[in-house]
Design an enzyme around this catalytic site. Sequence first.
Site, mmCIF file in Angstrom:
data_model
loop_
_atom_site.group_PDB
_atom_site.id
_atom_site.type_symbol
_atom_site.label_atom_id
_atom_site.label_comp_id
_atom_site.label_asym_id
_atom_site.label_seq_id
_atom_site.Cartn_x
_atom_site.Cartn_y
_atom_site.Cartn_z
ATOM 1 N N SER A 56 44.355 36.411 33.267
ATOM 2 C CA SER A 56 42.258 36.659 33.472
ATOM 3 C C SER A 56 42.535 37.181 34.455
ATOM 4 O O SER A 56 42.037 36.832 35.551
ATOM 5 C CB SER A 56 41.314 35.246 33.259
ATOM 6 O OG SER A 56 40.604 35.374 33.994
ATOM 7 N N LEU A 58 38.925 37.950 35.886
ATOM 8 C CA LEU A 58 37.480 36.949 36.645
ATOM 9 C C LEU A 58 38.038 35.562 37.726
ATOM 10 O O LEU A 58 38.485 35.780 38.524
ATOM 11 C CB LEU A 58 37.604 36.308 35.635
ATOM 12 C CG LEU A 58 35.994 35.236 36.185
ATOM 13 C CD1 LEU A 58 35.208 35.759 37.278
ATOM 14 C CD2 LEU A 58 35.486 34.739 35.238
ATOM 15 N N ASP A 68 35.344 39.999 40.100
ATOM 16 C CA ASP A 68 35.319 41.133 39.140
ATOM 17 C C ASP A 68 34.640 41.996 38.760
ATOM 18 O O ASP A 68 34.101 42.559 38.037
ATOM 19 C CB ASP A 68 35.498 39.729 37.943
ATOM 20 C CG ASP A 68 36.103 40.985 36.424
ATOM 21 O OD1 ASP A 68 36.993 41.253 36.687
ATOM 22 O OD2 ASP A 68 36.292 40.178 35.649
ATOM 23 N N ASP A 95 44.420 40.685 30.648
ATOM 24 C CA ASP A 95 43.491 41.542 30.642
ATOM 25 C C ASP A 95 43.534 42.943 32.153
ATOM 26 O O ASP A 95 43.916 42.492 32.999
ATOM 27 C CB ASP A 95 41.993 40.339 31.594
ATOM 28 C CG ASP A 95 41.061 40.977 31.525
ATOM 29 O OD1 ASP A 95 40.523 42.255 31.446
ATOM 30 O OD2 ASP A 95 39.920 40.285 31.951
ATOM 31 N N LYS A 130 34.613 49.281 36.662
ATOM 32 C CA LYS A 130 34.090 48.034 35.290
ATOM 33 C C LYS A 130 33.496 46.949 36.270
ATOM 34 O O LYS A 130 33.856 46.928 37.162
ATOM 35 C CB LYS A 130 35.128 47.201 34.357
ATOM 36 C CG LYS A 130 35.892 46.900 34.725
ATOM 37 C CD LYS A 130 35.742 45.637 35.173
ATOM 38 C CE LYS A 130 35.393 44.227 34.198
ATOM 39 N NZ LYS A 130 36.244 43.676 33.949
ATOM 40 N N ARG A 168 39.252 46.279 23.692
ATOM 41 C CA ARG A 168 38.291 44.957 23.708
ATOM 42 C C ARG A 168 36.393 45.966 23.444
ATOM 43 O O ARG A 168 35.890 47.390 24.456
ATOM 44 C CB ARG A 168 37.787 44.506 25.016
ATOM 45 C CG ARG A 168 36.861 43.986 25.381
ATOM 46 C CD ARG A 168 37.398 42.614 26.804
ATOM 47 N NE ARG A 168 36.997 42.485 27.488
ATOM 48 C CZ ARG A 168 36.581 41.969 28.641
ATOM 49 N NH1 ARG A 168 38.007 41.064 29.016
ATOM 50 N NH2 ARG A 168 35.806 41.308 29.039
ATOM 51 N N HIS A 199 33.321 41.233 22.215
ATOM 52 C CA HIS A 199 32.675 40.456 23.286
ATOM 53 C C HIS A 199 31.096 40.540 23.642
ATOM 54 O O HIS A 199 30.710 41.270 23.473
ATOM 55 C CB HIS A 199 33.283 41.291 24.731
ATOM 56 C CG HIS A 199 33.375 40.156 25.901
ATOM 57 N ND1 HIS A 199 33.401 40.259 27.013
ATOM 58 C CD2 HIS A 199 33.853 38.632 25.741
ATOM 59 C CE1 HIS A 199 33.073 39.488 27.713
ATOM 60 N NE2 HIS A 199 33.810 38.581 26.951
#
Length: 540
Positions: A56, A58, A68, A95, A130, A168, A199
């Site tokens: 992950s 995050l 993140d 990720d 991002k 994603r 998502h």
Amino acid sequence: MRAENVLAQTPGHRVGGAAQLRALFERPGPVRIVGAHNALGARLAERAGFDGVWSSGLEVSASHALPDADILTMTELLEVARSMAAAVAVPVVADCDAGYGNANNVMHMIRRYEAAGIAAVSIEDKRFPKMNSFIPGRQELAPITEFAGKIAAAKSAQVRPDLMVIARVEALVAGWGLDEALRRAEAYAEAGADAVLIHAKGESAEPILEFLRQWQQRLPVVVVPTTYHTITAEELSAAGAKLVIYANHGLRASITAVSETFEAILRDGRTSGIETRIAPLATVFDLQGMAALQQAEERFLSRAGRRLRAVLATGSDLPGGSDVDGRSITELQCGSLRRAGIDNITVVTDRDGEDVHPAGVTVVHTPGLEAPATAEVVLSAAPDFHGHTLVAAPDLLFDPEPLLQLVADGRDIAVLIDVSAASGDPGDSRTSVTMAAGAVLGRRLKGTRSNSVTGFGTGPGDGEFTGIAAFSDKGWAALREAAEKRLAEADGEPGLAVLLSDLINAGWTVDAVEIASGWAELRNEEDVRRAELLLTGETR
């Protein structure tokens, strides 16, 4: 361990993570993976029974106390994912944020992650850098054609066909609506994506369920029910989702648990109140793979290239209360063994709970066996040791130097013989030996030959048996067999010399390692007093 992962861990039949993930996608029902931010978390996920691990972004960012938001580099995130893949047999899905740049960066990323054994990568259709999807405000999406190019670049860069590229879709997160989400998912499917991740950040699962209804399973769909957590994996699967990611729950659970633990320690001033609620150190060692490391040490690590251990005995019939100058015989023996580089020590005793043995010693209790005989001691020690085993009688003191000579011999069976005591009296109670090599003026010179023991007895001989012997794996197995046979025949209390005689009669060669000092036998209280004088240097 989950049954479907057994094959992956069988030596010579390891199945790659990517192939495992594809096989999971082919089976009925949902595939469930959970987030982690290090190899330990990945191992906990595997042991819990999850089908795989989500590396992950995050969680990894939070573990560095950073947002993140593409702050960490690809190299930093890759290293974490690589450590996870190395620690578990289940697939690891990484990720990869927005791909760390443009299509060229994505191609480089694919080559690196594939080489690291990652099963799948997830790339989101946001502009680089991002922002985490659950942060209000800036959620900028990349143009469809640009992101479709990243997907096509990713598929062109992979070396093997199994690696999965997950596209994603963040249209629902950015507030662009369901139609835009479907349009983007279709474009990414056309570009070659192996699955699409839809998502959302609302509390209702309805937008996800509507996407699944309209998507009609053109490609496998991945979902992340972080905020719409009331729906089950089975319900999502029935609606058309294939992979369900519980993306950050391990991190969030650990923050709560660690915070409560730290607060309790400061509040109470001690840890007693939380010890029953935290993992014991044994669990930590188990998760680290300590047992496998120790097994490898037993097989492969040693001084002089061999693994060594010692097996000692202590009993109820030792002279002088078993103490020499305030220290137990066992304590003195262990000290000499450790100075000789032998740290793996087993003590077999009939004194259940009575003695305090040196730290680091393995104690085997034989209740009901007063002063266990050598045969019982041999059979009490762990049989699955790989290396050389040294056995010493309980009534001995010895220096490290003779032990070094003995373990350096390297033969299947070797014994320490004191040749300074070659001319024994006919009534002497010492264990004498006869040896194959002859003496000239009381001296022997073996050269490249070995000198073997031909017999044990009492009275005159070529030397005195010290009560110390060393055995290879083969020699130890033969000694155990001889001990079992003697005990089965109820033939008294066979000592080491008796068992060695049995081995000689069975055709084994018992090598003689000759010494002239460096040991003392404690047969009576006078021997103990003499040993105390020797140890304290008060002999003059």
